[in-house]
Scaffold this motif. Structure first.
Motif, short mmCIF file in Angstrom:
data_model
loop_
_atom_site.label_atom_id
_atom_site.label_comp_id
_atom_site.label_asym_id
_atom_site.label_seq_id
_atom_site.Cartn_x
_atom_site.Cartn_y
_atom_site.Cartn_z
N GLU A 144 30.63 -20.63 25.75
CA GLU A 144 30.91 -22.04 25.44
C GLU A 144 32.14 -22.19 24.56
O GLU A 144 32.84 -23.19 24.62
N GLU A 145 32.42 -21.19 23.74
CA GLU A 145 33.56 -21.24 22.83
C GLU A 145 34.84 -21.29 23.66
O GLU A 145 35.15 -20.37 24.42
N GLU A 146 35.59 -22.36 23.52
CA GLU A 146 36.77 -22.57 24.35
C GLU A 146 37.84 -21.50 24.11
O GLU A 146 38.16 -21.16 22.99
N GLY A 147 38.36 -20.96 25.21
CA GLY A 147 39.45 -20.00 25.11
C GLY A 147 39.04 -18.58 24.81
O GLY A 147 39.89 -17.70 24.64
N VAL A 148 37.72 -18.31 24.77
CA VAL A 148 37.24 -16.96 24.46
C VAL A 148 36.75 -16.28 25.74
O VAL A 148 36.02 -16.88 26.53
N GLU A 154 34.61 -0.14 31.56
CA GLU A 154 34.13 1.22 31.80
C GLU A 154 35.30 2.01 32.38
O GLU A 154 35.73 1.78 33.51
N ALA A 155 35.85 2.95 31.58
CA ALA A 155 36.98 3.75 32.01
C ALA A 155 36.49 4.99 32.75
O ALA A 155 35.38 5.49 32.51
N ASP A 156 37.35 5.50 33.64
CA ASP A 156 36.92 6.62 34.48
C ASP A 156 36.85 7.95 33.74
O ASP A 156 36.46 8.96 34.34
N PHE A 157 37.19 7.98 32.44
CA PHE A 157 37.02 9.22 31.69
C PHE A 157 35.75 9.18 30.83
O PHE A 157 35.58 9.96 29.90
N GLY A 158 34.84 8.26 31.20
CA GLY A 158 33.52 8.23 30.58
C GLY A 158 33.43 7.45 29.28
O GLY A 158 32.60 7.76 28.43
N PHE A 159 34.26 6.43 29.14
CA PHE A 159 34.28 5.64 27.90
C PHE A 159 33.96 4.18 28.21
O PHE A 159 34.48 3.62 29.17
N HIS A 160 33.08 3.58 27.40
CA HIS A 160 32.70 2.18 27.54
C HIS A 160 33.06 1.43 26.27
O HIS A 160 32.87 1.94 25.16
N VAL A 161 33.55 0.20 26.42
CA VAL A 161 33.85 -0.62 25.25
C VAL A 161 33.81 -2.09 25.65
O VAL A 161 34.09 -2.44 26.81
N GLY A 162 33.42 -2.95 24.71
CA GLY A 162 33.46 -4.39 24.92
C GLY A 162 34.61 -4.99 24.13
O GLY A 162 35.03 -4.43 23.10
N GLU A 163 35.14 -6.12 24.60
CA GLU A 163 36.26 -6.78 23.93
C GLU A 163 36.04 -8.29 23.92
O GLU A 163 35.72 -8.88 24.95
N ILE A 164 36.18 -8.90 22.75
CA ILE A 164 36.22 -10.36 22.64
C ILE A 164 37.68 -10.73 22.46
O ILE A 164 38.33 -10.27 21.53
N GLU A 165 38.19 -11.58 23.35
CA GLU A 165 39.63 -11.82 23.37
C GLU A 165 39.96 -13.30 23.40
O GLU A 165 39.31 -14.08 24.08
N VAL A 166 41.00 -13.65 22.66
CA VAL A 166 41.60 -14.98 22.72
C VAL A 166 43.10 -14.81 22.93
O VAL A 166 43.74 -14.06 22.20
N LEU A 167 43.64 -15.47 23.94
CA LEU A 167 45.08 -15.44 24.20
C LEU A 167 45.72 -16.71 23.66
O LEU A 167 45.25 -17.81 23.92
N LEU A 168 46.79 -16.54 22.90
CA LEU A 168 47.50 -17.67 22.29
C LEU A 168 48.95 -17.68 22.75
O LEU A 168 49.52 -16.61 23.02
#
Length: 221
Positions: A144-148, A154-168
């Motif tokens: 619901e948060e606008e712009g988020v 999931e990268a092919d070398f076995g690494f997982h990560v989440g990202e919260i991103e805002v583009l300005l």
């Protein structure tokens, strides 16, 4: 030119469940990243990340912190959890920025060349080599948060990560972006006060320890 404000996080089963409950999945896509630098690490030692994503060039450059962030403890904490980079996608501007950093370059040739030959020539003149290449599968969500946007990578070398991103847009309201990211992190139940490592951090640590150590010693990572 846009500015990416981003907070990385470790996504566990509870976080994923919450995200699926309160967010809307935008779909899944796959992309291949190739990262380039000189053998002396001229770009990355200045925290500049030149990559080719699915055939398109991008350059991520650091931005300077706002003075307002330095005067408020809460704002400083929120800012410390996030990374912030300018994203340049215009190739002539990318080439100019790279040339400003890499001094030992040859003069441009006036010979007519095809686009692929011109690209190879530019890379050769600047002694650019690929130091990292990996493929990522990304699931994206909007809240619901606008712009988020929230991405699960999931990268092919076995690494997982989440990202919260805002583009300005360049010169946009960074404080507002930080608050949006902080609110979103709260909704997802994220805790902790230390930055989570990203894909490149993990890739270099595992595959190129010398490069990784240089970046650590210069406080880039």
């Amino acid at each position: 030119m846009s500015v990416e404000v981003e907070r990385k996080f470790v996504c566990n089963a509870d976080t994923l469940k919450t995200l699926e409950e309160i967010g809307v999945c935008l779909g899944q896509r796959q992309f291949c990243d190739q990262y380039f630098d000189t053998p002396k690490f001229d770009l990355t030692l200045k925290d500049m990340w030149l990559r080719k994503r699915n055939g398109c060039w991008e350059l991520k450059c650091p931005t300077t912190a706002d003075k307002a962030e330095e005067t408020s403890g809460e704002q400083s904490k929120a800012a410390a959890m996030c990374s912030r980079y300018k994203e340049i996608t215009n190739l002539p501007e990318i080439q100019l920025r790279v040339k400003e950093v890499i001094k030992d370059v040859c003069e441009d040739s006036e010979t007519e060349t095809s686009p692929s030959q011109e690209e190879e020539s530019w890379m050769s003149r600047n002694n650019l080599v690929c130091f990292a290449e990996f493929t990522t599968v990304r699931r994206s969500f909007t809240l619901e948060e606008e712009g988020v946007q929230v991405d699960l990578d999931e990268a092919d070398f076995g690494f997982h990560v989440g990202e919260i991103e805002v583009l300005l847009p360049e010169g946009g309201d960074v404080q507002s972006a930080l608050k949006k990211i902080e609110r979103t992190a709260g909704k997802l139940g994220l805790t902790g006060d230390k930055r989570v490592e990203g894909k490149m951090h993990a890739y270099l640590r595992r595959n190129h320890p010398e490069h990784f150590a240089r970046l650590l010693s210069e406080h880039i990572l």
